[in-house]
Design an enzyme around this catalytic site. Structure first.
Site, short mmCIF file in Angstrom:
data_model
loop_
_atom_site.label_atom_id
_atom_site.label_comp_id
_atom_site.label_asym_id
_atom_site.label_seq_id
_atom_site.Cartn_x
_atom_site.Cartn_y
_atom_site.Cartn_z
CE LYS A 2 33.27 9.74 75.51
NZ LYS A 2 32.65 10.34 76.95
N GLY A 8 32.90 16.04 70.36
CA GLY A 8 32.05 16.40 69.14
C GLY A 8 31.12 15.17 68.84
N GLY A 9 31.10 14.25 69.52
CA GLY A 9 30.42 12.95 69.06
C GLY A 9 30.96 12.11 68.10
CG HIS A 52 26.68 16.74 78.53
ND1 HIS A 52 27.39 15.78 77.67
CD2 HIS A 52 27.59 17.37 79.01
CE1 HIS A 52 28.60 16.09 77.64
NE2 HIS A 52 28.96 17.20 78.70
CG HIS A 78 26.42 10.82 70.29
ND1 HIS A 78 25.56 10.36 71.35
CD2 HIS A 78 26.24 9.65 69.51
CE1 HIS A 78 25.03 9.09 71.15
NE2 HIS A 78 25.72 8.74 69.99
CD GLU A 118 32.49 17.49 78.61
OE1 GLU A 118 31.90 16.72 77.98
OE2 GLU A 118 32.95 18.39 77.86
NE ARG A 140 38.90 20.50 73.75
CZ ARG A 140 37.59 20.62 73.33
NH1 ARG A 140 37.14 21.88 73.32
NH2 ARG A 140 36.97 19.66 73.29
#
Length: 483
Positions: A2, A8-9, A52, A78, A118, A140
């Site tokens: 990652k 945004g994947g 998620h 994703h 998250e 943000r």
């Protein structure tokens, strides 16, 4: 794998075993460098049945509160597709544990303004407070913040301005409440049936349903280009419960009219009606598991074909439209492979679609079908008819004198959309096998692998690495399979 600077994947790859690691690392770093200017990556354990769930927090530099959770588990590539608040199946114990963890993280760094913490949740046995892990914090306001605003009644942008001006948090944790349920859908210019390939084009027609909240940055006539994310709008519905919110969003999607680009409206509608989603029993793999059903291109309904036929003949807007002394009363045409017979009646027409007859009449600028107001609406743009609503789609009007056949798709690889050719993996004279990587195209900050659709021999390579190519441009040709 990652990207550290990711979102945004982009710059993310799942690695099932060691043999795939090197290629995945190279691809993830390349995509991350292009999207974020930073190719640093990290490695995390991959949970196979994850939810998620994220917590909206807000801090003033000293204290922080949480505004409850959002479930963002419905994802493709994703990237989030559907978000909702509160999370289905959430317990008071779980909400308290996740909220407290997010607030501790924000207060530990003296965070000010809106932010999202998250978490990945192992959902094998439902939602349990001992099975969630910190994933990242987005410092943000998130794309999906409207669902939080809907259930709390809080204007998060107003809070940002107040805190930025030196003010304290407007509400304490005990003053924040959940009211009803909210669901948001991300409406994209993309083709789900082609692996969610981003689409480009001009928005020739654009109408949203004003019964739900619409967040958008485009208007009719704007161009969806390769240079930005292809999201067209966010649609957010709020209801007294989850069923009401989902129903409201479905109705809003069916009323949305877009022409000029391919969109994911039908996909979103099917996803919202998926039985597992409606039961609240899902994880981030739901879309992949149901891709065949969710992404299929459905045939137009007979009613849609009937409406398209009268629009193609120009009937209904005026009693004499479609009438001419030199034309037969009955008109025969073929739409979407179906035989249609249209008999004008002055107020509209009788339309036979392969044995099924519809009585159409125009009333207040909308069609009535067999006396009932149709939920479908049809418009013509050039040689393409767009039937909007459930059961609708596009119908191309073919020139009967145009007998030119399409090129054999087996003979070439074409660019599926405009973009930059990142790499070429083959050269002229090389033998390739079905599924083999031929080239990598970068478009909208994401990489798209172009694979061989069949075994063959490369006869010609017509592009070079670094070239900016248009949609439909031939990149690689193959020798005739018969030779």
């Amino acid at each position: 794998i990652k990207a550290v600077a990711g979102g945004g994947g982009k710059g993310m790859r799942i690695v099932p075993d060691g043999s795939a690691f090197e290629a995945a690392l190279t691809s993830a770093r390349s995509e991350a460098r292009s999207a974020f200017g930073n190719d640093a990556v990290l490695i995390e354990k991959y949970i196979e049945t994850p939810r998620h769930i994220e917590i909206q927090i807000f801090g003033d530099g000293t204290k922080a509160v949480h505004l409850f959770e959002r479930d963002c588990s419905l994802q493709r590539r994703h990237q989030k597709v559907i978000e909702e608040a509160p999370a289905p199946g959430m317990t008071a114990e779980m909400r308290h544990a996740m909220g407290a963890a997010a607030v501790r993280a924000a207060e530990a760094v003296g965070y000010a303004s809106a932010g999202t913490v998250e978490f990945i949740v192992d959902a094998r046995d439902g939602l349990r407070p001992d099975r969630f892990w910190f994933m990242e914090m987005n410092t943000r306001l998130q794309v999906e913040h409207p669902v939080t605003e809907a259930i709390t009644g809080v204007d998060l942008v107003e809070w940002q301005l107040l805190v930025a001006a030196g003010g304290a948090l407007p509400l304490a944790q005990s003053e924040l409440k959940i009211t009803g349920h909210a669901v948001e859908a991300r409406l994209y210019a993309e083709d789900p049936s082609a692996g969610f390939l981003p689409a480009t084009g001009r928005l020739e027609h654009l109408i949203f349903d004003d019964r739900v909240r619409i967040d958008t940055g485009v208007r009719k006539g704007d161009v969806i280009s390769t240079y930005y994310d292809p999201m067209i709008a966010k649609l957010t519905a709020h209801g007294e419960d989850r069923e009401a919110a989902i129903g409201g969003l479905c109705r809003a999607l069916e009323s949305t009219e877009i022409a000029g680009v391919t969109t994911n409206i039908a996909f979103l509608d099917r996803l919202l009606q998926n039985p597992d989603f409606n039961a609240g029993v899902f994880d981030t793999g739901l879309i992949d598991r149901n891709a065949a059903q969710l992404c299929e291109v459905s045939a137009l309904s007979d009613e849609a074909i009937a409406l398209a036929a009268v629009e193609a003949l120009g009937l209904g807007r005026h009693p004499l439209q479609g009438f001419a002394l030199w034309n037969p009363l009955r008109r025969h045409l073929t739409l979407d492979g179906r035989a249609v017979v249209v008999t004008p009646t002055g107020e509209g027409a009788l339309v036979d679609v392969e044995g099924t007859t519809f009585r159409l009449a125009m009333h207040a600028e909308r069609w009535r079908v067999d006396g009932m107001r149709s939920r479908l609406n049809v418009s013509r743009f050039g040689d393409v008819l767009h039937v909007f609503g459930a059961g609708g789609g596009q119908v191309a009007l073919l020139d009967p004198l145009d007998v030119a056949g399409a090129a054999d798709a087996r003979g070439a690889i074409e660019a599926p959309m405009p973009g930059r050719l990142l790499s070429l993996a083959v050269s002229a004279g090389e033998t390739v096998e079905k599924g083999q990587l031929l080239a990598v195209l970068e478009a909208m900050k994401m990489e798209h692998a172009l694979l061989a659709s069949h075994d063959g021999v490369v006869s010609e390579v017509l592009a070079r690495t670094g070239d900016q190519v248009e949609a439909g441009a031939t990149l690689i040709r193959f020798e005739d399979p018969e030779t």
